[in-house]
Enzyme design. Structure first.
Site, PDB file in Angstrom:
ATOM      1  N   GLY A 171       0.841  -1.197   0.000  1.00 34.05           N
ATOM      2  CA  GLY A 171       0.000   0.000   0.000  1.00 34.05           C
ATOM      3  C   GLY A 171       0.869   1.237   0.000  1.00 34.05           C
ATOM      4  N   ALA A 407      24.424  11.625 -27.280  1.00 33.17           N
ATOM      5  CA  ALA A 407      24.925  10.897 -26.111  1.00 33.17           C
ATOM      6  C   ALA A 407      26.326  11.385 -25.725  1.00 33.17           C
ATOM      7  CB  ALA A 407      24.926   9.403 -26.384  1.00 33.17           C
TER       8      ALA A 407
HETATM    9  C1  HXC Z   1      -2.938  -4.645  12.554  1.00 32.74           C
HETATM   10  C2  HXC Z   1      -1.924  -6.509  11.689  1.00 32.74           C
HETATM   11  C3  HXC Z   1      -1.805  -5.876  10.435  1.00 32.74           C
HETATM   12  C4  HXC Z   1      -2.299  -4.554  10.307  1.00 32.74           C
HETATM   13  C5  HXC Z   1      -0.974  -7.832  10.283  1.00 32.74           C
HETATM   14  N1  HXC Z   1      -1.403  -7.712  11.539  1.00 32.74           N
HETATM   15  N2  HXC Z   1      -1.223  -6.740   9.598  1.00 32.74           N
HETATM   16  N3  HXC Z   1      -2.486  -5.889  12.738  1.00 32.74           N
HETATM   17  N4  HXC Z   1      -2.834  -3.987  11.395  1.00 32.74           N
HETATM   18  N5  HXC Z   1      -2.177  -3.903   9.174  1.00 32.74           N
HETATM   19  C6  HXC Z   1      -1.284  -8.707  12.606  1.00 32.74           C
HETATM   20  C7  HXC Z   1      -2.156  -9.912  12.415  1.00 32.74           C
HETATM   21  O1  HXC Z   1      -3.427  -9.691  12.962  1.00 32.74           O
HETATM   22  C8  HXC Z   1      -1.382 -10.959  13.185  1.00 32.74           C
HETATM   23  O2  HXC Z   1      -1.645 -10.789  14.570  1.00 32.74           O
HETATM   24  C9  HXC Z   1       0.062 -10.550  12.968  1.00 32.74           C
HETATM   25  O3  HXC Z   1       0.026  -9.196  12.579  1.00 32.74           O
HETATM   26  C10 HXC Z   1       0.736 -11.343  11.881  1.00 32.74           C
HETATM   27  O4  HXC Z   1      -0.088 -11.345  10.744  1.00 32.74           O
HETATM   28  P1  HXC Z   1      -0.365 -12.690   9.910  1.00 32.74           P
HETATM   29  O5  HXC Z   1      -1.455 -12.386   8.977  1.00 32.74           O
HETATM   30  O6  HXC Z   1      -0.546 -13.823  10.851  1.00 32.74           O
HETATM   31  O7  HXC Z   1       1.028 -12.871   9.188  1.00 32.74           O
HETATM   32  P2  HXC Z   1       1.307 -13.371   7.712  1.00 32.74           P
HETATM   33  O8  HXC Z   1       0.511 -14.604   7.405  1.00 32.74           O
HETATM   34  O9  HXC Z   1       2.781 -13.458   7.596  1.00 32.74           O
HETATM   35  O10 HXC Z   1       0.775 -12.215   6.737  1.00 32.74           O
HETATM   36  C11 HXC Z   1       1.378 -10.949   6.785  1.00 32.74           C
HETATM   37  C12 HXC Z   1       0.542  -9.935   5.951  1.00 32.74           C
HETATM   38  C13 HXC Z   1      -0.941 -10.007   6.416  1.00 32.74           C
HETATM   39  C14 HXC Z   1       0.663 -10.315   4.491  1.00 32.74           C
HETATM   40  C15 HXC Z   1       1.141  -8.577   6.193  1.00 32.74           C
HETATM   41  O11 HXC Z   1      -0.961  -9.919   7.829  1.00 32.74           O
HETATM   42  C16 HXC Z   1      -1.768  -8.917   5.839  1.00 32.74           C
HETATM   43  O12 HXC Z   1      -2.197  -8.984   4.696  1.00 32.74           O
HETATM   44  N6  HXC Z   1      -2.035  -7.896   6.693  1.00 32.74           N
HETATM   45  C17 HXC Z   1      -2.898  -6.801   6.304  1.00 32.74           C
HETATM   46  C18 HXC Z   1      -2.188  -5.926   5.357  1.00 32.74           C
HETATM   47  C19 HXC Z   1      -3.000  -4.705   5.021  1.00 32.74           C
HETATM   48  O13 HXC Z   1      -4.027  -4.819   4.369  1.00 32.74           O
HETATM   49  N7  HXC Z   1      -2.589  -3.578   5.607  1.00 32.74           N
HETATM   50  C20 HXC Z   1      -3.224  -2.328   5.404  1.00 32.74           C
HETATM   51  C21 HXC Z   1      -2.778  -1.941   4.029  1.00 32.74           C
HETATM   52  S1  HXC Z   1      -3.170  -0.340   3.641  1.00 32.74           S
HETATM   53  P3  HXC Z   1      -1.466 -11.955  15.612  1.00 32.74           P
HETATM   54  O14 HXC Z   1      -2.037 -11.401  16.880  1.00 32.74           O
HETATM   55  O15 HXC Z   1      -2.217 -13.137  15.093  1.00 32.74           O
HETATM   56  O16 HXC Z   1      -0.011 -12.233  15.730  1.00 32.74           O
HETATM   57  C22 HXC Z   1      -1.885   0.483   4.152  1.00 32.74           C
HETATM   58  C23 HXC Z   1      -1.960   1.847   3.731  1.00 32.74           C
HETATM   59  C24 HXC Z   1      -0.797   2.631   4.167  1.00 32.74           C
HETATM   60  O17 HXC Z   1      -1.017   0.033   4.771  1.00 32.74           O
HETATM   61  C25 HXC Z   1      -1.109   3.959   3.622  1.00 32.74           C
HETATM   62  C26 HXC Z   1      -0.063   4.950   3.837  1.00 32.74           C
HETATM   63  C27 HXC Z   1      -0.441   6.200   3.144  1.00 32.74           C
END
Ligand code: HXC
Length: 516
Positions: A171, A407
């Site tokens: 993102g 160039a």
């Molecule tokens: C809160 C989060 C999190 C998030 C992961 N976790 N992403 N908690 N906010 N964004 C937590 C999970 O709940 C989990 O908690 C732990 O982190 C590990 O995540 P897993 O899913 O078990 O790990 P994995 O299978 O390795 O997958 C990693 C991942 C996936 C690919 C990053 O977690 C994921 O897709 N997360 C969401 C990503 C996302 O959509 N983020 C927002 C994007 S938008 P526990 O307690 O079980 O350990 C964004 C915009 C930024 O970021 C904009 C800036 C301008």
């Protein structure tokens, strides 16, 4: 409360902070082939040099159960330490705490060390391993990202900023590393993309894995987003340490000088035979570079991207230099869109941080074709030209063979204020190559002739004698000298001794308008 208990409280809190998301999650991190945030910091920095800032910071959010669980440090380890004895600020996201996601306070911690880095003129290194915005915090987290981006922009050109992507980075989060100067990516465990495979599938119906879409390989070969692709965390951190050794602390300083190391004598002695007699035959420009710079000092940047231009850091007599070289092995060394952008950003980095530039030139021109024209080679090629024009660091050029057409001007020519330009006797400094030139200017004479092949040959010999050499340019003073390949190292070292304190300036302006 007794003092003993107070001390015990501190020790317990410290221990809690050190454990991050707990033993199970640390184990999961290791099983995924990744080091923890703290292990990374310790490997990156000189032994026992790390001083932590903000180990006790906790998130403020109370929504979605966050009032019931919190971790001291809030998912990012921040502080300062030393690399090769010189200070750096560092942040390292802790994937074991809410997936390293960025909360308001997590962002504040990063911003704090960035502010200190700018104020104190110290480089910043960011180790990224994060699920992105802390979903439970909503817009506060987005605000936190924007605060980081703003500081990345303010720090740009003031202190070196290095990013390592050592896990997810998705993102808008990708834009912090994107603004920094260099990105390292770890193969198979890291990825960067603006939208992930699921969104891609919904919108474009393409099926692609995270690795194919935004893994280290994709970004170091296809997009050019990543500058270094490394096999594991340890190599990544060692790579950053090596890179830092070529850089100054900030834009006011020069890079450190280390003891000189002569190049490998076998490479140096081969220099005079490297350029083939046939101008259409390629050779490896990296052999030229390695035969001239200090032994084992060449650190290539963007090794697998736009390989028709070679860029990287090296040392000459122990001093850091930035190398920009055409590579005859790829696309005959032509400049295309990717090569121009790759070269331009590197030149601007070196100029921003007082790293002198050495150009090795063998360029037949810009790459022709609709792909290039419609892709905007005019504006992208202009970036490289612009970058060399505005650069005020000491800059030298060695023309090994072809310096043709536009160039020739672009590649750090004398006319755009290069300081010392030399050519090898094998150089051809002209508007274009012999065959093409003769076919244009003597077309009529060749057609009219009784023996066109013989006429063509005669005109080619004439042209070659006249233009396919360095002497015309030397007569005009467009090059300062014609030198033997084996003299190059000594001549460059002497030149840099004289021009190292060069003071050049550009007219007053708010900022430039680099063609984008
Ligand atoms: C809160 C989060 C999190 C998030 C992961 N976790 N992403 N908690 N906010 N964004 C937590 C999970 O709940 C989990 O908690 C732990 O982190 C590990 O995540 P897993 O899913 O078990 O790990 P994995 O299978 O390795 O997958 C990693 C991942 C996936 C690919 C990053 O977690 C994921 O897709 N997360 C969401 C990503 C996302 O959509 N983020 C927002 C994007 S938008 P526990 O307690 O079980 O350990 C964004 C915009 C930024 O970021 C904009 C800036 C301008």
């Amino acid at each position: 409360m007794e003092n003993k208990d107070k001390i015990e409280r501190l020790e317990l809190l410290r221990e809690e902070s050190r454990l991050g998301g707990g033993k199970d999650r640390i184990e999961k991190q290791h099983k995924a082939g990744k080091l923890t945030a703290r292990e990374r910091v310790n490997l990156l920095l000189d032994k026992n040099s790390f001083e932590e800032i903000g180990a006790f910071v906790r998130h403020r959010s109370r929504d979605f159960g966050l009032d019931k669980i919190s971790y001291p440090g809030d998912g990012v380890v921040t502080g300062y330490g030393k690399i090769n004895g010189r200070p750096v600020y560092v942040f390292s996201q802790d994937f074991t705490v809410f997936g390293g996601s960025l909360s308001e306070t997590h962002a504040e911690k990063i911003c704090k060390i960035m502010d200190l880095a700018i104020k104190n003129g110290v480089p910043v290194i960011g180790l990224n391993d994060s699920g992105g915005a802390r979903i439970q915090e909503g817009v506060t987290s987005l605000g936190g990202y924007a605060e980081v981006f703003w500081r990345n922009s303010m720090a740009s050109g003031v202190v070196p900023q290095i990013s390592a992507v050592m896990g997810p980075c998705a993102g808008g989060a990708v834009y912090s590393p994107a603004i920094t100067d260099f990105i390292f990516m770890v193969e198979n465990t890291s990825f960067m993309f603006v939208t992930g495979p699921n969104v891609v599938k919904t919108v474009t119906h393409e099926e692609v894995t995270s690795e194919d879409l935004g893994g280290a390989s994709a970004h170091s070969t296809k997009s050019g987003v990543s500058h270094f692709s490394v096999p594991n965390d340890a190599e990544c951190l060692l790579g950053i340490r090596r890179l830092m050794s070529y850089l100054p602390q900030n834009c006011e300083e020069k890079a450190p000088k280390i003891p000189s190391q002569k190049p490998d004598s076998s490479l140096e002695s081969k220099l005079s035979e490297i350029v083939p007699a046939n101008p259409n035959k390629p050779y490896d420009m990296k052999d030229v570079i390695k035969g001239i710079v200090d032994q084992d000092s060449f650190m290539e940047v963007h090794e697998n991207y736009a390989d028709n231009i070679v860029i990287g850091f090296a040392r000459l007599d122990g001093r850091s230099v930035g190398i920009v070289a055409n590579q005859p092995l790829s696309l005959a060394g032509c400049l295309d869109i990717d090569a121009s952008v790759k070269g331009a950003r590197f030149v601007r980095f070196c100029d921003a941080f007082n790293i002198p530039l050495v150009v090795f030139e063998d360029v037949p021109g810009f790459l022709p074709g609709t792909d290039q024209e419609w892709g905007g080679i005019i504006k992208h090629g202009a970036k490289l030209l612009y970058a060399f024009c505005e650069a005020t660091v000491p800059k030298v050029t060695v023309i090994t063979r072809k310096a043709y057409g536009g160039a020739y001007d672009v590649m750090n020519s004398k006319h755009i204020r290069a300081d010392y330009n030399v050519a090898w006797p094998t150089a051809e400094i002209a508007v274009m190559g012999t065959k093409g030139a003769v076919e244009i200017i003597f077309r009529r004479e060749i057609l009219k002739s009784d023996n066109p092949a013989e006429a063509q040959k005669k005109f080619e010999d004439e042209y070659e004698q006249m233009f396919a050499n360095p002497y015309r340019a030397a007569e005009r003073g467009y090059i300062d000298d014609i030198i033997l390949p084996e003299e190059t190292r000594e001549k460059l070292i002497k030149a840099f001794e004289v021009i190292q304190h060069k003071a050049d300036s550009v007219p007053r302006k708010k900022h430039d308008n680099l063609p984008l």
